[in-house]
Design a protein around this motif. Structure first.
Motif, PDB file in Angstrom:
ATOM      1  N   GLY A  19       0.811  -1.218   0.000  1.00 54.13           N
ATOM      2  CA  GLY A  19       0.000   0.000   0.000  1.00 54.13           C
ATOM      3  C   GLY A  19       0.841   1.262   0.000  1.00 54.13           C
ATOM      4  N   ASN A  20       1.831   1.337   0.883  1.00 50.20           N
ATOM      5  CA  ASN A  20       2.682   2.528   0.931  1.00 50.20           C
ATOM      6  C   ASN A  20       3.469   2.701  -0.366  1.00 50.20           C
ATOM      7  OD1 ASN A  20       2.313   3.732   3.595  1.00 50.20           O
ATOM      8  ND2 ASN A  20       3.164   1.826   4.395  1.00 50.20           N
ATOM      9  N   GLU A  21       4.015   1.606  -0.881  1.00 49.95           N
ATOM     10  CA  GLU A  21       4.825   1.677  -2.097  1.00 49.95           C
ATOM     11  C   GLU A  21       3.985   2.118  -3.300  1.00 49.95           C
ATOM     12  OE1 GLU A  21       6.874  -1.250   0.643  1.00 49.95           O
ATOM     13  OE2 GLU A  21       4.813  -0.728   0.095  1.00 49.95           O
ATOM     14  N   VAL A  22       2.751   1.656  -3.370  1.00 50.92           N
ATOM     15  CA  VAL A  22       1.863   2.073  -4.457  1.00 50.92           C
ATOM     16  C   VAL A  22       1.580   3.569  -4.368  1.00 50.92           C
ATOM     17  CG1 VAL A  22      -0.515   1.907  -5.324  1.00 50.92           C
ATOM     18  CG2 VAL A  22       0.805  -0.172  -4.900  1.00 50.92           C
ATOM     19  N   ILE A  23       1.247   4.034  -3.170  1.00 45.45           N
ATOM     20  CA  ILE A  23       0.980   5.470  -2.993  1.00 45.45           C
ATOM     21  C   ILE A  23       2.205   6.281  -3.392  1.00 45.45           C
ATOM     22  CG2 ILE A  23       0.529   7.286  -1.290  1.00 45.45           C
ATOM     23  CD1 ILE A  23      -1.103   5.135   0.281  1.00 45.45           C
ATOM     24  N   GLU A  24       3.373   5.849  -2.944  1.00 45.95           N
ATOM     25  CA  GLU A  24       4.590   6.610  -3.228  1.00 45.95           C
ATOM     26  C   GLU A  24       4.936   6.586  -4.710  1.00 45.95           C
ATOM     27  OE1 GLU A  24       7.066   4.764  -0.334  1.00 45.95           O
ATOM     28  OE2 GLU A  24       5.922   5.700   1.293  1.00 45.95           O
ATOM     29  N   ARG A  25       4.612   5.503  -5.386  1.00 49.87           N
ATOM     30  CA  ARG A  25       4.834   5.442  -6.847  1.00 49.87           C
ATOM     31  C   ARG A  25       3.925   6.434  -7.563  1.00 49.87           C
ATOM     32  NH1 ARG A  25       7.694   5.080 -10.867  1.00 49.87           N
ATOM     33  NH2 ARG A  25       7.820   3.270 -12.226  1.00 49.87           N
TER      34      ARG A  25
END
Length: 248
Positions: A45-51
């Motif tokens: 979830g965090n990695e998707v948001i940051e991408r």
């Protein structure tokens, strides 16, 4: 000619998102939009948001994004089995614990819907982007809906096309007045039998709009294994593998 890409419902599935982004790049498409639901059901979830943040991709507030951003309560849905209901509560609680405060703030500031206007030659095309509808980000509109349901959205938004996500089932419908309703499907949690990552390529010229649903293979088994190694219920790994789970 103008091309734009629209995708939705990544649901924490970074491997699927990366495959979609690579395909968009290879097609030379620079205009990208996301219809929301970046979080829940897969571990990134965090990695998707940051991408999404790093690429400055305009994104709408999906119902799952809203729930995580504002710590909204989770209620059981009548369409879900007991197994899915229990898994859903655990998966959403996992996101509430692990999504960072900075990323929750990002989600909280996302727009509810977005209206686009593109000019090709002498023609202006109005395109309405929603997560699920103009009034709600949690309304299920399927291809089987009466045409009047979509025509009302098109009229209320004064649009030539409405593009939505939320149901995780893609479709394209053109009406007698040449206007369109399109669902771009889901990147990370498709409910279609093939479970492929789905997104929309939209081609605009002076005379017409051409929607194309693109569906791509991605490292699904990697995602399933990572789900099983995380605090997210194994239910969602079985879901991706399409292991005899009832889809609603």
């Amino acid at each position: 000619m103008i091309q734009i890409a629209v995708f939705s419902d990544v649901h924490g599935n970074l491997p699927a998102l990366e495959v979609v982004l690579k395909d968009i790049e290879q097609r030379g498409i620079h205009q990208k939009f996301c219809l929301g639901d970046l979080v829940d059901f897969a571990p990134w979830g965090n990695e998707v948001i940051e991408r999404i943040k790093s690429l400055n991709i305009p994104c709408l507030l999906g119902n799952h994004d809203e729930r995580i951003a504002f710590d909204l309560p989770v209620f059981p849905l009548s369409k879900h089995s007991e197994e899915e209901t229990a898994a859903r509560f655990i998966a959403i609680d996992h996101s509430k614990k692990y999504i960072t405060e900075e990323n929750k703030k990002f989600l909280s500031e996302l727009p509810f819907h977005l209206k686009l206007n593109y000019k090709t030659g002498k023609t202006h095309w109005n395109i309405q982007l929603v997560h699920s509808s103009l009034e709600s980000n949690d309304t299920y509109l399927y291809e089987s809906e009466n045409d009047e349901v979509f025509m009302d959205i098109l009229e209320d938004s004064n649009a030539d096309m409405v593009i939505m996500g939320h149901t995780h089932l893609s479709f394209t419908k053109q009406f007698e007045n040449k206007k369109w309703a399109v669902n771009c499907g889901s990147v990370g949690r498709s409910k279609e039998k093939n479970r492929l990552a789905s997104y929309l390529v939209l081609t605009l010229d002076e005379e017409k709009i051409i929607p194309e649903i693109v569906q791509l293979n991605y490292p699904l088994e990697e995602t399933a294994r990572q789900i099983e190694e995380s605090g997210i219920p194994d239910y969602y790994a079985s879901f991706l593998r399409n292991e005899n789970i009832l889809i609603l």
